[in-house]
Structure formats: structure tokens, C-alpha cells
Design a protein around this motif. Structure first.
Motif, PDB file in Angstrom:
ATOM      1  N   ALA A  77      39.646 -26.275  39.815  1.00 41.56           N
ATOM      2  CA  ALA A  77      39.796 -25.396  40.870  1.00 41.56           C
ATOM      3  C   ALA A  77      41.191 -24.633  40.869  1.00 41.56           C
ATOM      4  CB  ALA A  77      39.970 -26.026  42.383  1.00 41.56           C
ATOM      5  N   ARG A  78      42.165 -25.280  39.970  1.00 40.32           N
ATOM      6  CA  ARG A  78      43.360 -24.537  40.092  1.00 40.32           C
ATOM      7  C   ARG A  78      43.379 -23.514  38.796  1.00 40.32           C
ATOM      8  NH1 ARG A  78      45.396 -29.576  39.797  1.00 40.32           N
ATOM      9  NH2 ARG A  78      46.167 -29.318  37.722  1.00 40.32           N
ATOM     10  N   LYS A  79      42.347 -23.776  38.015  1.00 40.96           N
ATOM     11  CA  LYS A  79      42.230 -22.921  36.646  1.00 40.96           C
ATOM     12  C   LYS A  79      41.044 -21.570  37.345  1.00 40.96           C
ATOM     13  CE  LYS A  79      41.820 -21.200  32.776  1.00 40.96           C
ATOM     14  NZ  LYS A  79      41.081 -21.742  31.336  1.00 40.96           N
ATOM     15  N   ALA A  80      40.113 -22.007  38.152  1.00 39.27           N
ATOM     16  CA  ALA A  80      39.563 -20.952  38.838  1.00 39.27           C
ATOM     17  C   ALA A  80      40.342 -19.824  39.528  1.00 39.27           C
ATOM     18  CB  ALA A  80      38.341 -21.458  39.633  1.00 39.27           C
ATOM     19  N   ALA A  81      41.164 -20.646  40.317  1.00 37.62           N
ATOM     20  CA  ALA A  81      41.919 -19.567  40.886  1.00 37.62           C
ATOM     21  C   ALA A  81      43.013 -18.685  40.234  1.00 37.62           C
ATOM     22  CB  ALA A  81      43.169 -20.432  41.867  1.00 37.62           C
ATOM     23  N   ALA A  82      43.465 -19.171  39.091  1.00 32.49           N
ATOM     24  CA  ALA A  82      44.135 -18.307  37.954  1.00 32.49           C
ATOM     25  C   ALA A  82      43.525 -17.159  37.548  1.00 32.49           C
ATOM     26  CB  ALA A  82      44.944 -19.248  37.018  1.00 32.49           C
ATOM     27  N   GLU A  83      42.093 -17.809  37.121  1.00 35.24           N
ATOM     28  CA  GLU A  83      41.169 -16.728  36.530  1.00 35.24           C
ATOM     29  C   GLU A  83      41.060 -15.736  37.523  1.00 35.24           C
ATOM     30  OE1 GLU A  83      37.984 -19.085  35.564  1.00 35.24           O
ATOM     31  OE2 GLU A  83      38.721 -19.531  33.643  1.00 35.24           O
ATOM     32  N   ALA A  84      40.904 -15.725  38.719  1.00 31.25           N
ATOM     33  CA  ALA A  84      40.555 -15.074  39.911  1.00 31.25           C
ATOM     34  C   ALA A  84      41.839 -13.892  40.041  1.00 31.25           C
ATOM     35  CB  ALA A  84      39.984 -15.413  41.175  1.00 31.25           C
ATOM     36  N   ALA A  85      42.714 -14.470  40.021  1.00 30.41           N
ATOM     37  CA  ALA A  85      44.086 -13.643  40.164  1.00 30.41           C
ATOM     38  C   ALA A  85      44.342 -12.735  39.094  1.00 30.41           C
ATOM     39  CB  ALA A  85      45.313 -14.693  40.200  1.00 30.41           C
ATOM     40  N   VAL A  86      44.195 -13.306  37.808  1.00 29.21           N
ATOM     41  CA  VAL A  86      44.320 -12.567  36.657  1.00 29.21           C
ATOM     42  C   VAL A  86      43.389 -11.362  36.683  1.00 29.21           C
ATOM     43  CG1 VAL A  86      44.296 -12.596  34.189  1.00 29.21           C
ATOM     44  CG2 VAL A  86      45.652 -14.199  35.314  1.00 29.21           C
ATOM     45  N   ALA A  87      42.112 -11.841  37.127  1.00 29.00           N
ATOM     46  CA  ALA A  87      40.743 -10.691  37.042  1.00 29.00           C
ATOM     47  C   ALA A  87      41.403  -9.314  37.947  1.00 29.00           C
ATOM     48  CB  ALA A  87      39.483 -11.374  37.266  1.00 29.00           C
ATOM     49  N   ASP A  88      41.860  -9.899  39.146  1.00 32.27           N
ATOM     50  CA  ASP A  88      42.113  -8.832  40.066  1.00 32.27           C
ATOM     51  C   ASP A  88      43.297  -8.171  39.718  1.00 32.27           C
ATOM     52  OD1 ASP A  88      40.185  -9.435  41.911  1.00 32.27           O
ATOM     53  OD2 ASP A  88      41.424 -10.620  43.400  1.00 32.27           O
ATOM     54  N   MET A  89      44.382  -8.759  39.006  1.00 32.83           N
ATOM     55  CA  MET A  89      45.542  -8.028  38.470  1.00 32.83           C
ATOM     56  C   MET A  89      45.117  -7.137  37.482  1.00 32.83           C
ATOM     57  SD  MET A  89      48.572  -9.593  36.304  1.00 32.83           S
ATOM     58  CE  MET A  89      47.835  -9.981  34.862  1.00 32.83           C
ATOM     59  N   LEU A  90      44.242  -7.269  36.394  1.00 31.31           N
ATOM     60  CA  LEU A  90      43.715  -6.379  35.407  1.00 31.31           C
ATOM     61  C   LEU A  90      43.000  -5.293  36.008  1.00 31.31           C
ATOM     62  CD1 LEU A  90      42.708  -9.179  32.614  1.00 31.31           C
ATOM     63  CD2 LEU A  90      44.844  -7.676  32.883  1.00 31.31           C
TER      64      LEU A  90
END
Length: 334
Positions: A77-90
Motif C-alpha cells: 500500500a505504501r509503494k502504491a501511494a508513492a507511485e501515485a504521488a510520483v505519477a501526479d508529480m510528473l
């Protein structure tokens, strides 16, 4: 101190990802917020992407066990949150007017930092890792009690139970935490140790990176108090004259004598190492003289605090300036 980039040059400014690194309760989110406000004040578009906010979508109130390295569901779940944040950032960086994104998370392992670095390089962005380290137990506990007990993770919970759970969460992160070291010397980073007691800087190359590092190395993340006082009445105030370097009037001297007691009554913190700052003009130094004598504080002068030069109007009364021609008034003003 601030800087502003002319509009004509704004498209030339590089895009940078500021990657926060550090254990919980080390002031990362506070630093991230301050950096965002500073950049926006200097007309640089910036945004914070807090991974915790993404994680709360599905796990709003996790306990410490959620962050245990052996909890595979929690890790997923923590990795999924990080991936979502990075995707939105990019995606945010697709607008070339957006210049600095701050990825606010623990980013506590070398593998996580490498994953983020690869994403940044792939997107042709610059990076700046900011690690906040603190081993001062008093500072850590103060942060836990003052900040983390009001975190959205602990809404409605008993403060003492929340603080205990958060301390357990920190211990889980400590099991896997890896500080930035020589093995990551390819990274551009600044490491802030014990709230600025020591700072390590590595591989700063870009102008905006250097401005961020300058701000970070002068940052105070703990609350501080500033008292502001106008100087006492001057002789020029009495005569209505502009500018000059006049002495205090008799009434101004009385104000200066009263100032130490006024400051004491205003809630002065005990044993605080305070400093008095004045301009280089006599009226400000004379106003501060009793503060220095009675309270024993250091007094420093800073020319940047001087009143703006009045030019040819210096020493004139306002009615006298009315006799100047419009052209001469414009010369004084500009």
C-alpha cells in the motif's frame, strides 16, 4: 533574502524535484511547506506532493504495525501511494511553467531513492535530495507531541496513545532506514543535521538548486519570536523634517527608557539569547541603548535597515518640498 526571476527569462528556469529524506518526526513536512512558500514568494511555481495524503485514501488511520517492514500488505500500500504521488508529480511538470515539485515522504532506503532518481532522469528533470537527520531526543519528542499528535492519522485519538503509537512507527522505520552516504555520491543533496547544527552539501550545479540550498541552510524549523519597535520620536519628527540623522527628542528618550520594561511585559522568554538589530542611524541606536544596558543583549547594526535616502529633499520640511518643480520631485522619487 529573496530573488525573483524576470518574466522574460522564466521559461529558461530548470525544473527540479526536491526529494525529502528522513525518519518520521524530523520536520520534513514542515521544511517542504516552507520551501513551497518561499519559492512562490519569489514567483517560482512550486507544489508539494505528500505521499502520506495518497496513502490515507485507502488507509486513513493506520497503526504502527502498518509500517512494519514485515507487513507485506502495508508495504504494498505504501509503494502504491508513492507511485501515485510520483505519477501526479510528473504529470504536473508537463506544464513548463511549473518549476519545483517537493516529494514529501520518508524515502528511507537506497532502493526507494534509486527508483525515484530513475523516474526523475527519465523525465529529464533535475533533482535535489534533502535529508533531515536528528538524534536529539528532546527535539524528536517535542515534534511528536506538538505536531504528530495533531496528524490526520490520529484524529480523535488520545494524545498519549497517539504519541506512543507514533514512536512505535518510528522504530519500524529505523529498522530499514539508510542515510545518504558515499555510495550515493552521484546524487545532488543537502543533509541537514539537528536542525542546522551541521549541513552537508553535495554536487550542487544549477542556479535554482543553489538558491534552494541557501534557503535551507538558513532555515529555522522551530518557532521563533521577533519584536518590532519604531524608533522614539526624533528632533526631525518635531520639526517636520524629512530623512536626516537626528537625535531623539526628549520624549523619544523617555520612550527609549521605557522600552526594556515594555519588552519584559510582552512575554519575553526566559534565558533566551536575543539580539537587537538597528539601522546605522542615531535615532534607532539611541532607542535601543537601554535594552542593551539593562538586559545585556548584543546589539548589531545593519545598513539595510536605514531609511530610504531622501535625496535633495533630505532635511527639508514637507511644505518646502512643495516648492520644488515637478521635474525635480520626479528626480527625488525615482
Amino acid at each position: 533574502m529573496g530573488f525573483s526571476i524576470p518574466n522574460s527569462d522564466r521559461t529558461d528556469v530548470t525544473q527540479i524535484v526536491v526529494v525529502m529524506v528522513g525518519l518520521p518526526a524530523r520536520g520534513k513536512s514542515l521544511i517542504a511547506g516552507k520551501v513551497k512558500r518561499y519559492l512562490r514568494w519569489t514567483s517560482v511555481k512550486a507544489e508539494v506532493f505528500n505521499v502520506g495524503k495518497y496513502r490515507r485514501t485507502d488507509n486513513p488511520h493506520p497503526d504502527a504495525k502498518f509500517f512494519d517492514v514485515n507487513n507485506t500488505e502495508g508495504e504494498k500500500a505504501r509503494k502504491a501511494a508513492a507511485e501515485a504521488a510520483v505519477a501526479d508529480m510528473l504529470k504536473w511538470f508537463q506544464d513548463k511553467d511549473n518549476k519545483v515539485a517537493i516529494l514529501d515522504a520518508t524515502n528511507s532506503t537506497k532502493s526507494r531513492r534509486k527508483w525515484i532518481y530513475d523516474k526523475i532522469v527519465e523525465a529529464n528533470l533535475l533533482h535535489l535530495y534533502v535529508e533531515s537527520k536528528c538524534d536529539d531526543e528532546d527535539l524528536i519528542m517535542s515534534n511528536i507531541l506538538e505536531v504528530k499528535t495533531s496528524s490526520p492519522d490520529y484524529v480523535g485519538q488520545d494524545p498519549e496513545e497517539a504519541a506512543k503509537d507514533f514512536r512505535d512507527r518510528i522504530r519500524n522505520y529505523e529498522k530499514v532506514y539508510q542515510t545518504i552516504d558515499e555510495s550515493e555520491k552521484n546524487l545532488t543533496y543537502v543533509k541537514i543535521i539537528n536542525i542546522g547544527a551541521r549541513v552537508v552539501i553535495n554536487q550542487i550545479q544549477d542556479y535554482l538548486q543553489s538558491r534552494l540550498v541557501y534557503y535551507l541552510t538558513n532555515l529555522h524549523i522551530k518557532p521563533r519570536s521577533i519584536w518590532l519597535s519604531r524608533h522614539g520620536e526624533s528632533e526631525f519628527n518635531l520639526s517636520g523634517q524629512i530623512g536626516g540623522d537626528a537625535n531623539l527628542s526628549e520624549r523619544g528618550q523617555r520612550y527609549a527608557k521605557m522600552l526594556p520594561e515594555i519588552v519584559k511585559r510582552s512575554g519575553l522568554p526566559k534565558n533566551a539569547p536575543l539580539t537587537i538589530w538597528t539601522s546605522t542611524l542615531k535615532r534607532t541606536s539611541q532607542t535601543a541603548q537601554h535594552l542593551q544596558k539593562e538586559l545585556g543583549w548584543e546589539k548589531l547594526q545593519w545598513k539595510a535597515l536605514d531609511e530610504l535616502d531622501s535625496g535633495m529633499c533630505d532635511g527639508m520640511t514637507v511644505p518646502r518640498t512643495d516648492t520644488l518643480s515637478p521635474d525635480r520631485i520626479l528626480t527625488v522619487m525615482f
